[in-house]
Design a protein around this motif. Structure first.
Motif, mmCIF file in Angstrom:
data_model
loop_
_atom_site.group_PDB
_atom_site.id
_atom_site.type_symbol
_atom_site.label_atom_id
_atom_site.label_comp_id
_atom_site.label_asym_id
_atom_site.label_seq_id
_atom_site.Cartn_x
_atom_site.Cartn_y
_atom_site.Cartn_z
ATOM 1 N N TYR B 79 30.116 37.772 -10.994
ATOM 2 C CA TYR B 79 28.561 38.336 -10.339
ATOM 3 C C TYR B 79 30.133 40.004 -9.784
ATOM 4 O O TYR B 79 29.028 40.888 -9.055
ATOM 5 C CB TYR B 79 28.739 38.220 -8.778
ATOM 6 N N SER B 80 30.622 40.467 -10.111
ATOM 7 C CA SER B 80 31.782 41.437 -10.232
ATOM 8 C C SER B 80 31.584 42.016 -8.729
ATOM 9 O O SER B 80 31.660 43.280 -8.527
ATOM 10 C CB SER B 80 31.201 42.368 -10.867
ATOM 11 N N ALA B 81 31.728 41.091 -7.908
ATOM 12 C CA ALA B 81 31.045 41.501 -6.729
ATOM 13 C C ALA B 81 32.411 41.915 -5.733
ATOM 14 O O ALA B 81 32.386 42.587 -4.354
ATOM 15 C CB ALA B 81 31.328 40.057 -6.000
ATOM 16 N N TRP B 82 33.587 41.871 -5.881
ATOM 17 C CA TRP B 82 34.136 42.083 -4.931
ATOM 18 C C TRP B 82 34.691 43.662 -4.556
ATOM 19 O O TRP B 82 34.907 44.803 -5.996
ATOM 20 C CB TRP B 82 36.219 42.222 -5.525
ATOM 21 N N PRO B 83 34.961 44.385 -3.510
ATOM 22 C CA PRO B 83 35.139 43.816 -2.024
ATOM 23 C C PRO B 83 33.776 43.382 -1.730
ATOM 24 O O PRO B 83 33.834 42.741 -0.997
ATOM 25 C CB PRO B 83 35.949 44.942 -1.727
ATOM 26 N N GLU B 84 32.723 44.218 -1.906
ATOM 27 C CA GLU B 84 31.067 43.986 -1.919
ATOM 28 C C GLU B 84 30.269 44.021 -2.272
ATOM 29 O O GLU B 84 30.353 45.244 -3.323
ATOM 30 C CB GLU B 84 31.275 44.350 -0.520
ATOM 31 N N ARG B 85 29.061 43.124 -2.718
ATOM 32 C CA ARG B 85 28.030 43.765 -3.521
ATOM 33 C C ARG B 85 27.193 43.280 -3.152
ATOM 34 O O ARG B 85 26.793 41.391 -1.997
ATOM 35 C CB ARG B 85 28.575 43.286 -4.828
ATOM 36 N N LEU B 86 26.189 43.373 -3.219
ATOM 37 C CA LEU B 86 24.427 42.995 -2.847
ATOM 38 C C LEU B 86 24.008 42.732 -4.579
ATOM 39 O O LEU B 86 24.001 42.884 -5.218
ATOM 40 C CB LEU B 86 23.203 43.631 -2.351
ATOM 41 N N TYR B 87 23.404 41.306 -4.173
ATOM 42 C CA TYR B 87 22.581 40.992 -5.565
ATOM 43 C C TYR B 87 21.430 40.892 -4.581
ATOM 44 O O TYR B 87 21.212 39.994 -4.152
ATOM 45 C CB TYR B 87 22.469 40.254 -6.709
ATOM 46 N N ILE B 88 19.929 40.544 -5.279
ATOM 47 C CA ILE B 88 19.035 39.505 -5.470
ATOM 48 C C ILE B 88 18.662 39.263 -6.549
ATOM 49 O O ILE B 88 18.238 39.752 -7.609
ATOM 50 C CB ILE B 88 17.267 40.338 -4.641
ATOM 51 N N ILE B 89 18.465 37.705 -6.319
ATOM 52 C CA ILE B 89 17.683 36.754 -7.751
ATOM 53 C C ILE B 89 16.239 36.476 -7.468
ATOM 54 O O ILE B 89 15.715 36.075 -6.414
ATOM 55 C CB ILE B 89 18.736 35.848 -7.731
ATOM 56 N N ASP B 90 15.366 36.602 -8.672
ATOM 57 C CA ASP B 90 13.803 36.512 -8.562
ATOM 58 C C ASP B 90 14.187 35.016 -8.416
ATOM 59 O O ASP B 90 14.468 34.101 -8.513
ATOM 60 C CB ASP B 90 13.122 37.244 -9.186
ATOM 61 N N GLU B 91 12.276 34.192 -8.309
ATOM 62 C CA GLU B 91 12.441 32.715 -8.095
ATOM 63 C C GLU B 91 12.737 32.381 -9.658
ATOM 64 O O GLU B 91 12.590 30.996 -9.814
ATOM 65 C CB GLU B 91 10.893 32.426 -7.998
ATOM 66 N N SER B 92 12.453 33.118 -10.641
ATOM 67 C CA SER B 92 12.705 32.491 -12.083
ATOM 68 C C SER B 92 13.880 32.491 -12.422
ATOM 69 O O SER B 92 14.782 32.493 -12.948
ATOM 70 C CB SER B 92 12.113 33.752 -13.109
ATOM 71 N N GLY B 93 14.983 32.923 -11.206
ATOM 72 C CA GLY B 93 16.573 32.951 -12.397
ATOM 73 C C GLY B 93 17.220 34.215 -11.916
ATOM 74 O O GLY B 93 18.344 33.480 -12.628
#
Lengths: 90, 146
Positions: B79-93
């Motif tokens: 998710y290339s998430a360092w140092p902090e990050r937000l994602y939202i994954i929907d119902e279909s993934g």
């Protein structure tokens, strides 16, 4: 003679630009120590990534707080939207 | 994020993923971490990550579901998430919202806006104004934010 003068100026301009960039980084980071920390430890690990809206969400295995059980991010998806918050303590 | 969680937990699931420390003592430690007594070396194994994660949960009574990234940083990398990050994954993934790279582009308000667009805005009363400091208030109660 002219070429030597040119290179002297080129080096001087380069050093001035380098100093200005470092001072700007110090101001942004907070101090010379923080500027070094940002260059040494932060920038190499910060990536924009290739994920886009509409892409399949990647899966990854996570460890539960008990230090024993594991689960996958995608196990938590499907019924409702999943807000995923990445971060650390410090 | 806890406020957003409280506002929308009836509609969406939330998961916190603990990744590599951003400002450990043996790398780029911040003065604010010393001030706040948040001083940890970069974990070298999962047991150390688990210990720090549990310290965090206990200190802040953190209510959101929690998972710890593997020591090979698989989730962080995916998710290339360092140092902090937000994602939202929907119902279909699928990725429905991709936040910017923290800390400069970490913006919980964008995630809130996504949730609000689906489930409506949750409004909060503005904080009460601080009482004026006048002679009758000089009893030691002023400034405690109560």
């Amino acid at each position: 003679m002219t070429l030597t003068l040119f290179w002297k100026w080129a080096i001087a301009v380069f050093l001035v630009v380098l100093l200005a960039a470092f001072l700007a980084l110090c101001k942004m980071a907070g101090s010379p120590k923080d500027a070094y920390g940002m260059l040494r430890y932060a920038l190499p690990h910060m990536h924009r990534g290739n994920l886009k809206v509409g892409d399949d969400a990647p899966d990854a295995r996570l460890l539960a707080l008990d230090g024993t059980d594991h689960f996958h991010i995608r196990e938590r998806t499907g019924n409702r939207p999943l807000v995923v918050i990445f971060g650390s303590y410090t | 994020m806890v406020q957003i969680y409280n506002d929308y937990k009836e509609h969406a699931d939330f998961l916190t993923v603990y990744v590599r420390e951003a400002h450990p003592t043996d790398e780029w430690q911040m003065k604010s971490n010393v001030k706040d007594d948040v001083c940890y070396a970069q974990p070298k194994n999962l047991a150390q990550r688990v210990a720090i994660a549990n310290d965090f949960i206990k200190r802040f009574r953190y209510p959101i579901a929690f998972g710890i990234d593997d020591i090979d940083n698989a989730a962080e990398s995916a998710y290339s998430a360092w140092p902090e990050r937000l994602y939202i994954i929907d119902e279909s993934g699928r990725i429905a919202y991709r936040g910017g790279m923290g800390p400069f582009h970490y913006n919980p308000d964008e995630a809130r806006a996504w949730l609000a667009s689906r489930y409506g805005t949750v409004k909060h009363d503005p904080p009460a104004p601080a009482p004026a400091l006048n002679s009758s208030d000089r009893t030691g109660a002023a400034g405690k934010g109560v």
